[in-house]
Design an enzyme around this catalytic site. Structure first.
Site, PDB file in Angstrom:
ATOM      1  N   SER A  33       0.836  -1.208   0.000  1.00 23.61           N
ATOM      2  CA  SER A  33       0.000   0.000   0.000  1.00 23.61           C
ATOM      3  C   SER A  33       0.870   1.258   0.000  1.00 23.61           C
ATOM      4  CB  SER A  33      -0.879   0.040   1.253  1.00 23.61           C
ATOM      5  OG  SER A  33      -1.652  -1.134   1.351  1.00 23.61           O
TER       6      SER A  33
HETATM    7  N1  SAH Z   1      -0.312  -5.218   3.798  1.00 28.31           N
HETATM    8  C1  SAH Z   1       0.496  -5.502   2.642  1.00 28.31           C
HETATM    9  C2  SAH Z   1      -0.182  -5.179   1.337  1.00 28.31           C
HETATM   10  C3  SAH Z   1      -1.114  -6.253   0.998  1.00 28.31           C
HETATM   11  S1  SAH Z   1      -1.778  -6.348  -0.628  1.00 28.31           S
HETATM   12  C4  SAH Z   1       1.855  -4.846   2.715  1.00 28.31           C
HETATM   13  O1  SAH Z   1       2.138  -4.113   3.665  1.00 28.31           O
HETATM   14  O2  SAH Z   1       2.672  -5.097   1.830  1.00 28.31           O
HETATM   15  C5  SAH Z   1      -3.091  -7.467  -0.217  1.00 28.31           C
HETATM   16  C6  SAH Z   1      -2.646  -8.855   0.110  1.00 28.31           C
HETATM   17  O3  SAH Z   1      -3.817  -9.586   0.494  1.00 28.31           O
HETATM   18  C7  SAH Z   1      -2.061  -9.619  -1.076  1.00 28.31           C
HETATM   19  O4  SAH Z   1      -0.787 -10.080  -0.743  1.00 28.31           O
HETATM   20  C8  SAH Z   1      -3.060 -10.755  -1.310  1.00 28.31           C
HETATM   21  O5  SAH Z   1      -2.453 -11.960  -1.737  1.00 28.31           O
HETATM   22  C9  SAH Z   1      -3.657 -10.916   0.074  1.00 28.31           C
HETATM   23  N2  SAH Z   1      -4.973 -11.575   0.119  1.00 28.31           N
HETATM   24  C10 SAH Z   1      -6.046 -11.419  -0.687  1.00 28.31           C
HETATM   25  N3  SAH Z   1      -7.068 -12.186  -0.278  1.00 28.31           N
HETATM   26  C11 SAH Z   1      -6.635 -12.848   0.839  1.00 28.31           C
HETATM   27  C12 SAH Z   1      -7.234 -13.785   1.729  1.00 28.31           C
HETATM   28  N4  SAH Z   1      -8.486 -14.230   1.580  1.00 28.31           N
HETATM   29  N5  SAH Z   1      -6.488 -14.254   2.766  1.00 28.31           N
HETATM   30  C13 SAH Z   1      -5.216 -13.836   2.958  1.00 28.31           C
HETATM   31  N6  SAH Z   1      -4.592 -12.936   2.136  1.00 28.31           N
HETATM   32  C14 SAH Z   1      -5.302 -12.453   1.094  1.00 28.31           C
END
Ligand code: SAH
Length: 213
Positions: A61
């Site tokens: 993000s």
């Molecule tokens: N917080 C992260 C950014 C995350 S982007 C950072 O600091 O880098 C969103 C993430 O959510 C992705 O890696 C994606 O694979 C994950 N995601 C999406 N659906 C999900 C689910 N049902 N359970 C766990 N992770 C999930």
């Protein structure tokens, strides 16, 4: 300019723009090197206030969004926190530093590869109060509930009901709700009832899984 100087400048900007409001969040941003949570080719852009690609079509993000969420969570020492969507591990690292060593962050990621990279990134940053789990976080993480704070870093079609169940009394839950373009929703739980507030528009990759898209 050194990464350290760029980090200080970013924090100054986030403070001036009103995204960082507490010492706790400011100190965490200064302590965690965002460049270390990025693939090599993205490191030169580490201190641009934008989301960046981290592989598997996922993004870290933008720093201002991390700041908005951290401040909205009202962080304190001793909290048990759940993050859905570990990605690079950067946001979990910021929260972990902000709440201190007497607290714990559980974070869950569906892509094992990203979870493993995040674990390495967290170790490199000497973070010891984060546990990375692999699985479908749209169903929550029942083994370590209840949580004082829960936040989702992916856009959900609606608030996943298990997250409300796993939230402690007087807890705060943050979920971006919508299809890519979403509203950041804050849920407060008091006396078993929930109150929902919109904190404004945002953009996130989709939450998948049982209570996702
Ligand atoms: N917080 C992260 C950014 C995350 S982007 C950072 O600091 O880098 C969103 C993430 O959510 C992705 O890696 C994606 O694979 C994950 N995601 C999406 N659906 C999900 C689910 N049902 N359970 C766990 N992770 C999930």
């Amino acid at each position: 300019m050194s990464y350290e100087q760029q980090r200080k400048n970013l924090v100054d900007n986030l403070k001036r723009e009103g995204y960082i409001r507490s010492e706790r969040v400011k100190d965490a941003f200064l302590r965690i090197p965002r460049e270390d949570f990025l693939p090599l080719q993205q490191r030169p852009y580490a201190y641009a206030d934008t989301p960046l690609q981290i592989g598997h079509g996922q993004t870290i993000s933008a720093p201002h969004m991390v700041a908005i969420m951290c401040e909205a969570l009202v962080l304190h020492e001793g909290q048990n926190v759940l993050e859905i969507g570990t990605g690079s591990g950067y946001h979990a690292a910021i929260i972990a530093v902000a709440i201190g060593d007497t607290s714990h962050v559980h974070t869950i990621e569906r892509f094992a590869h990203l979870a493993n990279v995040a674990e390495t990134n967290l170790q490199k940053a000497s973070i010891t109060n984060v546990t990375v789990h692999i699985g479908d976080g749209s169903k929550g993480l029942p083994s370590f509930q209840p949580y004082d704070r829960i936040y989702v870093t992916a856009a959900a079609p609606a608030i996943p009901p298990p997250l409300i169940e796993e939230l402690k009394e007087d807890g705060i839950l943050l979920v971006p709700v919508g299809n890519v373009y979403c509203d950041l929703i804050r849920i407060d739980k008091h006396q078993g009832k929930t109150q929902s507030t919109s904190l404004g528009g945002c953009m996130f990759v989709p939450l998948v899984g049982e209570f996702g898209f």
